[in-house]
Design a protein around this motif. Structure first.
Motif, PDB file in Angstrom:
ATOM      1  N   MET A 159       0.836  -1.191   0.000  1.00 41.25           N
ATOM      2  CA  MET A 159       0.000   0.000   0.000  1.00 41.25           C
ATOM      3  C   MET A 159       0.872   1.242   0.000  1.00 41.25           C
ATOM      4  O   MET A 159       1.869   1.306   0.711  1.00 41.25           O
ATOM      5  CB  MET A 159      -0.921   0.017   1.224  1.00 41.25           C
ATOM      6  N   GLN A 164      -9.282   1.836  -1.981  1.00 37.18           N
ATOM      7  CA  GLN A 164      -9.423   0.541  -1.314  1.00 37.18           C
ATOM      8  C   GLN A 164      -8.063  -0.105  -1.062  1.00 37.18           C
ATOM      9  O   GLN A 164      -7.935  -0.969  -0.186  1.00 37.18           O
ATOM     10  CB  GLN A 164     -10.293  -0.401  -2.162  1.00 37.18           C
ATOM     11  N   THR A 165      -7.055   0.295  -1.821  1.00 38.13           N
ATOM     12  CA  THR A 165      -5.730  -0.314  -1.671  1.00 38.13           C
ATOM     13  C   THR A 165      -4.642   0.698  -1.312  1.00 38.13           C
ATOM     14  O   THR A 165      -3.517   0.303  -0.999  1.00 38.13           O
ATOM     15  CB  THR A 165      -5.317  -1.025  -2.975  1.00 38.13           C
TER      16      THR A 165
END
Length: 355
Positions: A1, A130-131
């Motif tokens: 991430m 989301q990531t």
């Protein structure tokens, strides 16, 4: 991430100063803070977007993607076609963040995507979030100040009357509405609205504020003397209404050419002309309009974001006896010279600009 920071303006909120600082200190941020300033680059074969680290000698403005996106929209693209463009952009940005840690992309033109709550782009950003950590730096100027600054920068070129132009700008300046729309369409994205007002900025400096708030750099170097892209004076902008495009734009450049207008602004300021009464009166008209149009929603934003102030557009003074209609701008922002005098001025300016 990784972390993605998109510096999205808005226009006339110190964007050029932030970009100058980012360009000058790209090596420092990469080496010391694992933060890379990147810009959009198109593949040589015209294929998908890619990102490249920014060398210190080039522009870092990632406007090429925005131009492609807006042109595609204007050509009647479907929502799916726009989503494909946006997905390509954010997917490549996500891969860069995964490799580099924190990446910064800047272009004040991104502000128009957020103020319009562009759904295909915001849905793509939500997917990226989301990531990755996704933060949007969205600086906003008090609306009365924003309207005047926009007029001095490019609004004076509009074919609309000044009062019509001001009303047209209003939807882009409803900051609380923009925040609500972005949170609805991209709830995982950190959409950080920051007040571009010296008493509300960290150290009163937008570059320091950006470095600390968005990059975690507590003591950013070289933040003095970065007051870049100072606009035309109000009277000089009005004098240039109706000027030929050849005077305002760099030769061979189809879009607004900020460099040439910046030179004109420097030239105009060197004359040291006193501001006209019409300019001062018009400022009061705009102030009263902005206070009536925006301040109720501004106060909701102040409460939500805990800004240490009671108002964003301060209450206008002078009492009700001073109230004038917005349409009074149509006379107050007329060029303060006759058509023949302006033609002579344009010819003289064109001569000076070529020397």
């Amino acid at each position: 991430m990784g972390t993605v920071v998109i510096h999205a303006g808005m226009p006339k909120t110190g964007s050029t100063s932030i970009q100058t600082w980012l360009r000058r200190h790209a090596d420092f941020m990469r080496d010391t803070h694992r933060t890379s300033v990147v810009r959009v680059a198109r593949a040589a074969d015209g294929g998908a977007s890619q990102f490249e680290a920014v060398p210190a000698t080039v522009s870092i403005n990632s406007i090429s993607f925005l131009l492609l996106y807006h042109v595609t929209r204007q050509q009647g693209a479907t929502a799916q076609e726009l989503a494909t463009l946006a997905d390509d952009f954010v997917d490549t940005l996500g891969r860069s963040a995964a490799d580099l840690g924190t990446v910064v992309v800047t272009a004040e033109g991104f502000a128009s995507i957020f103020s319009a709550a562009d759904e295909p782009f915001l849905r793509s950003l939500e997917r990226l979030a989301q990531t990755h950590t996704v933060r949007i730096a969205y600086y906003v100027r008090p609306q009365h100040s924003a309207i005047e600054a926009r007029w001095r920068q490019w609004g004076f070129r509009s074919e609309l009357s000044p009062s019509e132009w001001v009303v047209e700008q209003a939807d882009q300046l409803r900051y609380a509405d923009t925040r609500d729309a972005v949170r609805r369409l991209a709830p995982s994205v950190s959409f950080d609205v920051r007040p571009f007002r010296p008493d509300l900025l960290d150290c009163g400096n937008v570059v320091v504020d950006f470095a600390r708030e968005f990059l975690g750099i507590d003591a950013p170097p070289g933040t003095d003397d970065l007051d870049e892209n100072v606009g035309l004076s109000l009277d000089f902008a009005n004098l240039l209404r109706g000027a030929p495009a050849s005077l305002l734009n760099d030769p061979g450049v189809r879009v607004n050419a900020g460099g040439r207008q910046l030179k004109l602004g420097i030239l105009g300021r060197s004359w040291g002309l006193e501001e006209t009464e019409s300019a001062r009166e018009s400022r009061d008209v705009v102030h009263r309009y902005a206070y009536a149009e925006f301040e109720v929603a501004n106060r909701a934003l102040i409460d939500a974001l805990h800004w240490p102030t009671d108002s964003f557009v301060p209450p206008p003074g002078g009492g009700d006896s001073q109230v004038r209609a917005l349409t009074d701008l149509d006379a107050l922002w007329q060029p303060p010279a006759s058509a023949s005098a302006r033609a002579y001025l344009y010819a003289a300016l064109a001569d000076l600009m070529t020397r």
